[in-house]
Design a protein around this motif. Structure first.
Motif, PDB file in Angstrom:
ATOM      1  N   SER A 125       0.866  -1.173   0.000  1.00 47.50           N
ATOM      2  CA  SER A 125       0.000   0.000   0.000  1.00 47.50           C
ATOM      3  C   SER A 125       0.904   1.223   0.000  1.00 47.50           C
ATOM      4  O   SER A 125       2.114   1.119  -0.196  1.00 47.50           O
ATOM      5  CB  SER A 125      -0.879  -0.003   1.253  1.00 47.50           C
ATOM      6  OG  SER A 125      -0.076   0.228   2.418  1.00 47.50           O
ATOM      7  N   GLY A 126       0.322   2.392   0.250  1.00 46.23           N
ATOM      8  CA  GLY A 126       1.134   3.593   0.367  1.00 46.23           C
ATOM      9  C   GLY A 126       2.045   3.582   1.582  1.00 46.23           C
ATOM     10  O   GLY A 126       2.934   4.430   1.713  1.00 46.23           O
ATOM     11  N   LEU A 127       1.865   2.616   2.487  1.00 46.25           N
ATOM     12  CA  LEU A 127       2.754   2.468   3.644  1.00 46.25           C
ATOM     13  C   LEU A 127       4.086   1.858   3.253  1.00 46.25           C
ATOM     14  O   LEU A 127       5.054   1.928   4.021  1.00 46.25           O
ATOM     15  CB  LEU A 127       2.090   1.580   4.701  1.00 46.25           C
ATOM     16  CG  LEU A 127       0.841   2.134   5.373  1.00 46.25           C
ATOM     17  CD1 LEU A 127       0.140   1.036   6.177  1.00 46.25           C
ATOM     18  CD2 LEU A 127       1.191   3.304   6.274  1.00 46.25           C
ATOM     19  N   MET A 128       4.147   1.230   2.093  1.00 45.05           N
ATOM     20  CA  MET A 128       5.367   0.602   1.586  1.00 45.05           C
ATOM     21  C   MET A 128       5.980  -0.373   2.592  1.00 45.05           C
ATOM     22  O   MET A 128       7.195  -0.424   2.795  1.00 45.05           O
ATOM     23  CB  MET A 128       6.381   1.667   1.178  1.00 45.05           C
ATOM     24  CG  MET A 128       5.940   2.537   0.013  1.00 45.05           C
ATOM     25  SD  MET A 128       5.509   1.556  -1.464  1.00 45.05           S
ATOM     26  CE  MET A 128       7.090   0.837  -1.880  1.00 45.05           C
ATOM     27  N   THR A 411      -3.172   0.452  13.764  1.00 39.14           N
ATOM     28  CA  THR A 411      -4.255   1.338  13.345  1.00 39.14           C
ATOM     29  C   THR A 411      -3.705   2.335  12.334  1.00 39.14           C
ATOM     30  O   THR A 411      -2.551   2.753  12.420  1.00 39.14           O
ATOM     31  CB  THR A 411      -4.822   2.075  14.573  1.00 39.14           C
ATOM     32  OG1 THR A 411      -5.200   1.111  15.559  1.00 39.14           O
ATOM     33  CG2 THR A 411      -6.028   2.919  14.194  1.00 39.14           C
ATOM     34  N   ILE A 412      -4.540   2.728  11.381  1.00 35.69           N
ATOM     35  CA  ILE A 412      -4.086   3.554  10.257  1.00 35.69           C
ATOM     36  C   ILE A 412      -4.899   4.840  10.178  1.00 35.69           C
ATOM     37  O   ILE A 412      -6.131   4.795  10.229  1.00 35.69           O
ATOM     38  CB  ILE A 412      -4.241   2.790   8.918  1.00 35.69           C
ATOM     39  CG1 ILE A 412      -3.666   1.368   9.020  1.00 35.69           C
ATOM     40  CG2 ILE A 412      -3.591   3.558   7.777  1.00 35.69           C
ATOM     41  CD1 ILE A 412      -4.208   0.430   7.954  1.00 35.69           C
ATOM     42  N   LEU A 461       1.224   5.105  11.682  1.00 39.85           N
ATOM     43  CA  LEU A 461       0.888   4.741  10.305  1.00 39.85           C
ATOM     44  C   LEU A 461      -0.080   5.751   9.697  1.00 39.85           C
ATOM     45  O   LEU A 461      -1.171   5.983  10.238  1.00 39.85           O
ATOM     46  CB  LEU A 461       0.254   3.349  10.261  1.00 39.85           C
ATOM     47  CG  LEU A 461       1.099   2.179  10.767  1.00 39.85           C
ATOM     48  CD1 LEU A 461       0.322   0.863  10.618  1.00 39.85           C
ATOM     49  CD2 LEU A 461       2.435   2.089  10.022  1.00 39.85           C
ATOM     50  N   TYR A 462       0.345   6.315   8.563  1.00 38.39           N
ATOM     51  CA  TYR A 462      -0.541   7.159   7.750  1.00 38.39           C
ATOM     52  C   TYR A 462      -0.455   6.653   6.320  1.00 38.39           C
ATOM     53  O   TYR A 462       0.638   6.597   5.722  1.00 38.39           O
ATOM     54  CB  TYR A 462      -0.123   8.626   7.814  1.00 38.39           C
ATOM     55  CG  TYR A 462      -0.924   9.504   6.869  1.00 38.39           C
ATOM     56  CD1 TYR A 462      -2.196   9.946   7.214  1.00 38.39           C
ATOM     57  CD2 TYR A 462      -0.416   9.858   5.612  1.00 38.39           C
ATOM     58  CE1 TYR A 462      -2.938  10.720   6.338  1.00 38.39           C
ATOM     59  CE2 TYR A 462      -1.145  10.634   4.731  1.00 38.39           C
ATOM     60  CZ  TYR A 462      -2.407  11.072   5.098  1.00 38.39           C
ATOM     61  OH  TYR A 462      -3.142  11.837   4.232  1.00 38.39           O
TER      62      TYR A 462
END
Length: 495
Positions: A125-128, A411-412, A461-462
């Motif tokens: 995801s965009g979290l890589m 949690t994001i 986490l974002y």
């Protein structure tokens, strides 16, 4: 079962006890001997001789040795140059204690372990892959709480009531306007659909206010708090106390494979996991994704309330309206069963009022004015719960590897549209802070989020992907989980 438990606890404990390095945070001692810490414009204090990191409003307690008091002498308090030690407990235990450092206290930086950035089965995801990397040491639970200034826990009853009035009055205004001016004709179906989307989105703000009441973040006046929450949730056909209990379990066991509550993934080699792969292979990627979105966002909420769908295995088949046989009563022990019946009274009263209204104006009118927005509100609340804890590279843990700190920091936060974020009291952009401490009022959550971002940059986490794209990716690829080391990750195809 043993295979799912991953590596032994002992290895993890050694890893968690490792040192931390970081930048200095500002600490000073005032004339009265109290320690002050600056964080995002706030301040946190310790009294002289207070060495326990405790939740706001609680009295500090001196550390207590665990087990037999005579078996092990308690370690003396020590000051460390590069961290805070927890002499009295392990990670995730509420009774652990920390040393109040008076100077040169570091920002906690876990320091991600040097490891190859292996692409998980469902991709990045965009979290890589950030959530998949194991830190050198997790913070203790008291260290996490210590990052948030005490004043951010303060509840302003008048402010909370103003938010409740805003969301409720705007919802009622939209409903009354539609009922008075929109004709019940087929040609106006698109207008009614737009009305449902807008009013349901606004009404989700009422849901969030009631949710805050259920968490104890609305007011210090418990009677007022539960009254507001009970009325708002009952009007949205939510059993207030039943949900309060199950949602507390969700917070206490976030991303726990056996004891989690809501959106707990299936194992790839068990019956439901195999069924999901059969469906995906039969339908193809596109139809599977649409079907999965429908199952979650339309059917998901009533299915959860009626059968505990997507809940963990620990509590069995549950019902938020009927806490006895033929359903499992494990989710509602002791006096909670009585509270379930109390919740039912509010929901039944609302259904009675809707039935009476339908007898006067017709069922179609009630469905258009109330039913459409109701479905949209359900859509939003399931979307939040699903997306804030699920993505292709966000793992889950079995009982042997899970603890509160690990689960909470899975949690994001996500980039919801500004108008939606405003109407929903920022529940989606400050969800990490909400899971760290659900007693922080939503109007203080942004500042709490900044504190957590600064204190735990390796854990916070974002995920920046636009919501509609993130939902599509998750619905398509998050089918069931398989073990990867000490974690469980999603596999989009049958392993």
């Amino acid at each position: 079962a043993e295979r799912r438990r991953g590596s032994a606890r002992g290895d993890n404990r050694e890893q968690r006890r490792g040192g931390v390095e970081g930048k200095a945070r500002s600490f000073r001692r005032d004339e009265g001997g109290r320690v002050e810490r600056n964080c995002g414009g706030g301040r946190q204090e310790w009294g002289e001789g207070q060495h326990e990191c405790h939740a706001p409003g609680e009295s500090p307690r001196k550390p207590q040795p665990k087990g037999n008091p005579g078996a092990r002498k308690q370690e003396p308090r020590r000051r460390f140059e590069k961290g805070i030690e927890e002499p009295g407990g392990s990670v995730g235990e509420a009774g652990g204690t920390v040393e109040a450092v008076t100077q040169d206290a570091p920002v906690f930086e876990s320091g991600r372990a040097e490891e190859e950035n292996v692409v998980p089965p469902a991709g990045f995801s965009g979290l890589m892959g950030k959530a998949l990397k194991t830190p050198k040491r997790y913070p203790t639970r008291p260290e996490v709480f210590a990052a948030i200034p005490k004043e951010l826990y303060k509840k302003d009853t008048l402010k909370s009531l103003c938010y409740a009035f805003f969301s409720t009055s705007l919802t009622l205004a939209l409903g009354v306007t539609a009922y008075a001016f929109l004709p019940m004709k087929l040609a106006f179906a698109p207008v009614w659909a737009l009305y449902a989307a807008v009013t349901g989105t606004v009404a989700t703000g009422c849901w969030v206010v009631a949710h805050e009441c259920g968490h104890g973040a609305f007011s210090e006046n418990r009677i007022l708090q539960d009254t507001v929450g009970y009325i708002l949730h009952s009007l949205l056909l939510v059993p207030y106390f039943s949900w309060q209990r199950s949602h507390a379990i969700h917070h206490s066991r976030t991303n726990h494979l056996e004891e989690g509550e809501t959106h707990v993934p299936e194992f790839h080699d068990e019956l439901k996991g195999k069924l999901y792969y059969d469906m995906k292979e039969s339908l193809g990627d596109t139809m599977w994704t649409w079907s999965n979105l429908f199952m979650h966002l339309v059917v998901g909420w009533p299915a959860y309330l009626m059968t505990g769908a997507s809940g963990g295995k620990k509590y069995g088949v549950t019902n938020h309206f009927w806490p006895v046989k033929p359903f499992s009563g494990a989710l509602f022990p002791g006096s909670w069963k009585k509270k379930v019946w109390m919740s039912d009274i509010g929901v039944v009263a609302t259904l009675g009022l809707l039935g009476l209204w339908a007898s006067k104006v017709g069922a179609l009118t009630v469905m258009a004015v109330y039913g459409g927005p109701y479905l949209v509100t359900n859509f939003w609340l399931v979307l939040y719960t699903w997306l804030q804890h699920t993505d292709v590279d966000v793992p889950h843990y079995s009982d042997s590897e899970w603890d509160w700190v690990k689960g909470t920091f899975l949690t994001i936060d996500r980039p919801y549209p500004k108008i939606v974020d405003f109407l929903h009291h920022r529940i989606g952009t400050t969800h990490v802070a909400h899971h760290v401490s659900h007693q922080i009022p939503h109007y203080n959550a942004r500042e709490a989020t900044e504190c957590l971002k600064n204190a735990f940059p390796d854990l916070y986490l974002y995920e920046p992907t636009p919501i509609h794209k993130a939902a599509w990716r998750i619905a398509k690829n998050c089918v069931a989980v398989k073990p990867e080391g000490d974690k469980y990750v999603f596999s989009p195809n049958r392993p």
